[in-house]
Motif scaffolding. Structure first.
Motif, PDB file in Angstrom:
ATOM      1  N   ARG A 331      59.969  60.685  93.384  1.00  0.00           N
ATOM      2  CA  ARG A 331      60.051  60.666  91.922  1.00  0.00           C
ATOM      3  C   ARG A 331      59.797  59.276  91.357  1.00  0.00           C
ATOM      4  O   ARG A 331      59.190  59.136  90.305  1.00  0.00           O
ATOM      5  N   PHE A 332      60.337  58.270  92.035  1.00  0.00           N
ATOM      6  CA  PHE A 332      60.323  56.935  91.440  1.00  0.00           C
ATOM      7  C   PHE A 332      59.705  55.839  92.310  1.00  0.00           C
ATOM      8  O   PHE A 332      58.761  55.180  91.901  1.00  0.00           O
ATOM      9  N   PHE A 333      60.261  55.637  93.501  1.00  0.00           N
ATOM     10  CA  PHE A 333      59.964  54.400  94.224  1.00  0.00           C
ATOM     11  C   PHE A 333      58.493  54.244  94.615  1.00  0.00           C
ATOM     12  O   PHE A 333      57.998  53.126  94.692  1.00  0.00           O
ATOM     13  N   PHE A 334      57.795  55.372  94.854  1.00  0.00           N
ATOM     14  CA  PHE A 334      56.396  55.229  95.273  1.00  0.00           C
ATOM     15  C   PHE A 334      55.578  54.520  94.194  1.00  0.00           C
ATOM     16  O   PHE A 334      54.592  53.852  94.483  1.00  0.00           O
ATOM     17  N   ARG A 335      56.005  54.642  92.937  1.00  0.00           N
ATOM     18  CA  ARG A 335      55.263  54.021  91.833  1.00  0.00           C
ATOM     19  C   ARG A 335      55.327  52.492  91.892  1.00  0.00           C
ATOM     20  O   ARG A 335      54.514  51.800  91.272  1.00  0.00           O
ATOM     21  N   LEU A 336      56.317  51.973  92.617  1.00  0.00           N
ATOM     22  CA  LEU A 336      56.528  50.527  92.646  1.00  0.00           C
ATOM     23  C   LEU A 336      55.629  49.819  93.653  1.00  0.00           C
ATOM     24  O   LEU A 336      55.596  48.594  93.697  1.00  0.00           O
ATOM     25  N   HIS A 337      54.923  50.589  94.479  1.00  0.00           N
ATOM     26  CA  HIS A 337      54.012  49.909  95.412  1.00  0.00           C
ATOM     27  C   HIS A 337      52.651  50.605  95.479  1.00  0.00           C
ATOM     28  O   HIS A 337      51.969  50.565  96.496  1.00  0.00           O
ATOM     29  N   SER A 338      52.261  51.276  94.369  1.00  0.00           N
ATOM     30  CA  SER A 338      50.900  51.828  94.341  1.00  0.00           C
ATOM     31  C   SER A 338      50.249  51.487  92.999  1.00  0.00           C
ATOM     32  O   SER A 338      50.935  51.347  91.984  1.00  0.00           O
ATOM     33  N   SER A 340      48.378  52.136  89.724  1.00  0.00           N
ATOM     34  CA  SER A 340      48.081  53.227  88.789  1.00  0.00           C
ATOM     35  C   SER A 340      48.315  52.714  87.373  1.00  0.00           C
ATOM     36  O   SER A 340      48.869  51.635  87.178  1.00  0.00           O
ATOM     37  N   SER A 341      47.909  53.537  86.378  1.00  0.00           N
ATOM     38  CA  SER A 341      48.135  53.127  84.989  1.00  0.00           C
ATOM     39  C   SER A 341      49.321  53.892  84.385  1.00  0.00           C
ATOM     40  O   SER A 341      49.507  53.891  83.176  1.00  0.00           O
ATOM     41  N   HIS A 342      50.116  54.534  85.224  1.00  0.00           N
ATOM     42  CA  HIS A 342      51.286  55.284  84.754  1.00  0.00           C
ATOM     43  C   HIS A 342      52.283  54.314  84.089  1.00  0.00           C
ATOM     44  O   HIS A 342      52.463  53.193  84.561  1.00  0.00           O
ATOM     45  N   PRO A 343      52.969  54.740  83.008  1.00  0.00           N
ATOM     46  CA  PRO A 343      53.926  53.845  82.326  1.00  0.00           C
ATOM     47  C   PRO A 343      55.045  53.331  83.237  1.00  0.00           C
ATOM     48  O   PRO A 343      55.599  52.251  83.003  1.00  0.00           O
ATOM     49  N   SER A 344      55.390  54.109  84.288  1.00  0.00           N
ATOM     50  CA  SER A 344      56.406  53.636  85.235  1.00  0.00           C
ATOM     51  C   SER A 344      55.783  52.991  86.470  1.00  0.00           C
ATOM     52  O   SER A 344      56.493  52.613  87.392  1.00  0.00           O
ATOM     53  N   GLY A 345      54.451  52.879  86.474  1.00  0.00           N
ATOM     54  CA  GLY A 345      53.776  52.246  87.613  1.00  0.00           C
ATOM     55  C   GLY A 345      53.978  50.739  87.589  1.00  0.00           C
ATOM     56  O   GLY A 345      54.235  50.158  86.526  1.00  0.00           O
ATOM     57  N   ILE A 346      53.819  50.102  88.716  1.00  0.00           N
ATOM     58  CA  ILE A 346      54.116  48.668  88.825  1.00  0.00           C
ATOM     59  C   ILE A 346      53.204  47.821  87.928  1.00  0.00           C
ATOM     60  O   ILE A 346      53.642  46.808  87.383  1.00  0.00           O
ATOM     61  N   VAL A 347      51.944  48.247  87.710  1.00  0.00           N
ATOM     62  CA  VAL A 347      51.040  47.454  86.854  1.00  0.00           C
ATOM     63  C   VAL A 347      51.582  47.440  85.417  1.00  0.00           C
ATOM     64  O   VAL A 347      51.674  46.383  84.785  1.00  0.00           O
ATOM     65  N   SER A 348      51.973  48.613  84.910  1.00  0.00           N
ATOM     66  CA  SER A 348      52.533  48.698  83.551  1.00  0.00           C
ATOM     67  C   SER A 348      53.847  47.924  83.453  1.00  0.00           C
ATOM     68  O   SER A 348      54.117  47.270  82.435  1.00  0.00           O
ATOM     69  N   LEU A 349      54.681  48.003  84.494  1.00  0.00           N
ATOM     70  CA  LEU A 349      55.969  47.284  84.456  1.00  0.00           C
ATOM     71  C   LEU A 349      55.735  45.775  84.382  1.00  0.00           C
ATOM     72  O   LEU A 349      56.424  45.066  83.638  1.00  0.00           O
ATOM     73  N   CYS A 350      54.761  45.289  85.151  1.00  0.00           N
ATOM     74  CA  CYS A 350      54.461  43.850  85.126  1.00  0.00           C
ATOM     75  C   CYS A 350      53.980  43.434  83.740  1.00  0.00           C
ATOM     76  O   CYS A 350      54.389  42.403  83.197  1.00  0.00           O
ATOM     77  N   LEU A 351      53.104  44.261  83.166  1.00  0.00           N
ATOM     78  CA  LEU A 351      52.557  43.938  81.850  1.00  0.00           C
ATOM     79  C   LEU A 351      53.651  44.014  80.779  1.00  0.00           C
ATOM     80  O   LEU A 351      53.719  43.164  79.881  1.00  0.00           O
ATOM     81  N   LEU A 352      54.517  45.018  80.883  1.00  0.00           N
ATOM     82  CA  LEU A 352      55.631  45.147  79.940  1.00  0.00           C
ATOM     83  C   LEU A 352      56.532  43.919  80.018  1.00  0.00           C
ATOM     84  O   LEU A 352      56.906  43.327  78.994  1.00  0.00           O
ATOM     85  N   PHE A 353      56.865  43.497  81.228  1.00  0.00           N
ATOM     86  CA  PHE A 353      57.711  42.313  81.426  1.00  0.00           C
ATOM     87  C   PHE A 353      57.067  41.079  80.781  1.00  0.00           C
ATOM     88  O   PHE A 353      57.698  40.355  80.009  1.00  0.00           O
ATOM     89  N   GLU A 354      55.776  40.865  81.089  1.00  0.00           N
ATOM     90  CA  GLU A 354      55.102  39.666  80.551  1.00  0.00           C
ATOM     91  C   GLU A 354      54.988  39.729  79.027  1.00  0.00           C
ATOM     92  O   GLU A 354      55.160  38.721  78.342  1.00  0.00           O
ATOM     93  N   THR A 355      54.706  40.918  78.491  1.00  0.00           N
ATOM     94  CA  THR A 355      54.556  41.065  77.037  1.00  0.00           C
ATOM     95  C   THR A 355      55.888  40.815  76.334  1.00  0.00           C
ATOM     96  O   THR A 355      55.938  40.140  75.298  1.00  0.00           O
ATOM     97  N   LEU A 356      56.979  41.352  76.889  1.00  0.00           N
ATOM     98  CA  LEU A 356      58.304  41.132  76.290  1.00  0.00           C
ATOM     99  C   LEU A 356      58.637  39.644  76.253  1.00  0.00           C
ATOM    100  O   LEU A 356      59.120  39.116  75.253  1.00  0.00           O
ATOM    101  N   LEU A 357      58.375  38.958  77.366  1.00  0.00           N
ATOM    102  CA  LEU A 357      58.682  37.517  77.414  1.00  0.00           C
ATOM    103  C   LEU A 357      57.797  36.734  76.456  1.00  0.00           C
ATOM    104  O   LEU A 357      58.282  35.883  75.711  1.00  0.00           O
TER     105      LEU A 357
END
Length: 461
Positions: A331-338, A340-357
């Motif tokens: 459900r969750f953890f596979f998204r953290l090391h693959s 993808s452009s999914h909102p819970s995918g690691i690429v989106s999380l990195c971009l969200l983190f950088e944008t917030l900062l």
């Protein structure tokens, strides 16, 4: 002044261009993913060649008996793993994500994104704080929270007692949707294991126990190269952790069985990743002799065992622990090391983190960038491991409550930004990446819920 028709055609042209961009985006995503997956497999195969060890082989009967006898105390084993190395570590993966590009946007088609000064250069849509406030409305300052309102200073009758009573009612009714809504305010410790199992639809039926036993029997009979990678990872991570070293045996059992579980392959049908393949000896390149390797399609990386370790606090029956972990993974953890452009995918999380900062702490962001300490270089490992091994366990479980409650990993990026906000004064004084890392080296004293609340709801936006 444009006439309405030309205005409309301009809008249509823009939409067509954007759609072209998105298909190119997915094409690039596939290419990047393909080359990354090939690189991982190449690393695995070269290890096989260097060490003259096959990817898989049947264990001799004597070895099978020995493994069966020590199944519950595999941690006492001290195999020589000095020649084995993790196939990759989070920092290798970050380098791949930093190199992702979409040429469609190089021509200044998205001026707002050109001002993004972080490491991630793929213009995905991520949420801003008003949208996050709306999504995470149950975390607001005027809503009761476990992780805040159960502290020693707050009398339990104000929130805690009633919250426990409601939790017991949710469990009695076995209502999965109600459980998911309930855990957004945190799980009482005594109810967490049952509530998570209810949300994940895990009931540990006799057939589930039998399935686990079949996986175990497969581990006993066959020796895989990834077994040594699993041993090595547990020894390097959980075995050295003050919270988790006691669960070493559980970790081996769960992870060895997980590597044999072909049902995990199903997650590749809704993930954009491709399971790695190998070939039966002597049949290299012949597709009819291609097999998924390892059987579950997941090659463990450095820190992978930390996805399992916190669950050992909640579940002590191996087959149930196993099922909970497998469901959390697909459900969750596979998204953290693959990729993808999914909102819970690691690429989106990195971009969200950088944008917030960059948006809410611009001075800090620019300062760290100027001294060569890009914030994502520090926070990436936290997000890839869903903060496991970085936070105190009680705090980590409160965080994972919310991941399950919101069925989203976006909260990881919010927490990472909140940690930087919390340590901002110290970080403004550092002059190097090493010094910034030192300021953020120990997160074990942090309290998750106050940090999230302050960042989302008490910060002027």
């Amino acid at each position: 002044m444009l006439d309405p028709d030309s205005g409309l055609s301009l809008t249509i042209a823009r939409i067509v261009q954007r759609l072209k961009g998105s298909s190119l985006h997915s094409q690039l995503e596939r290419q990047a993913r393909g080359s990354w997956e090939k690189r991982i497999l190449k690393s695995l195969n070269s290890m096989c060649t260097e060490l003259s060890i096959p990817l898989a082989q049947k264990r001799p009967v004597s070895e099978q008996k020995e493994l069966l006898n020590k199944w519950n105390e595999m941690g006492t084993d001290e195999p020589d793993l000095s020649l084995f190395r993790p196939v990759y570590a989070p920092k290798d993966f970050l380098e791949v994500l930093m190199n992702l590009r979409n040429p469609n946007y190089e021509n200044g088609e998205q001026p707002s994104f050109r001002s993004h000064l972080g490491l991630i250069q793929v213009p995905l849509k991520v949420k801003d704080i008003p949208e996050l406030k709306e999504d995470f409305s149950e975390l607001s300052l005027n809503t009761g929270q476990l992780g805040i309102d159960d502290s020693a200073q707050v009398p339990p009758e104000f929130f805690e007692n009633e919250h426990v009573r409601v939790g017991q009612k949710v469990l009695a009714e076995q209502d999965s949707a109600a459980a998911q809504q309930y855990v957004r305010q945190g799980c009482p410790t005594a109810l967490r294991a049952d509530l998570w199992a209810l949300i994940l639809n895990i009931s540990n039926q006799p057939e589930d126990i039998l399935y686990y036993e079949q996986l175990k029997s497969n581990v006993i009979q066959h020796d895989l190269l990834v077994d040594s990678l699993i041993y090595k990872d547990v020894k390097l991570t959980a075995s050295n952790d003050d919270y988790y070293f006691v669960f070493e045996d559980y970790l081996y059992q769960v992870l060895l069985c997980f590597s044999r579980d072909t049902s995990v392959l199903e997650h590749f049908t809704y993930s954009s990743a491709t399971p790695p393949k190998s070939y039966i000896r002597g049949k290299l390149g012949m597709e009819e002799y291609a097999v998924f390797y390892p059987p579950n399609g997941v090659i463990p990386f450095h820190g992978f065992s930390m996805y399992v370790a916190p669950l050992c606090f909640l579940y002590h029956e191996p087959s149930k622990l196993y099922q909970i972990f497998r469901e959390m993974y697909v459900r969750f953890f596979f998204r953290l090391h693959s990729i993808s452009s999914h909102p819970s995918g690691i690429v989106s999380l990195c971009l969200l983190f950088e944008t917030l900062l960059q948006t809410h702490l611009p001075q800090l962001f620019y300062h760290l960038r100027e001294i060569g300490a890009q914030p994502l270089r520090i926070s990436f490992k936290w997000m890839v491991r869903a903060f496991s091994g970085y936070l105190a366990t009680d705090q980590l479980l409160l965080l994972w409550d919310r991941i399950l409650g919101y069925n989203s990993l976006e909260i990881l990026a919010v927490l990472a930004a909140a940690v930087f906000a919390f340590r901002a004064v110290n970080l403004m004084e550092v002059t190097s990446l090493a010094a910034a890392e030192a300021v953020l080296a120990d997160l074990s004293t942090l309290k998750v819920m106050p940090l999230l609340q302050i960042f989302l709801f008490a910060t002027v936006t």
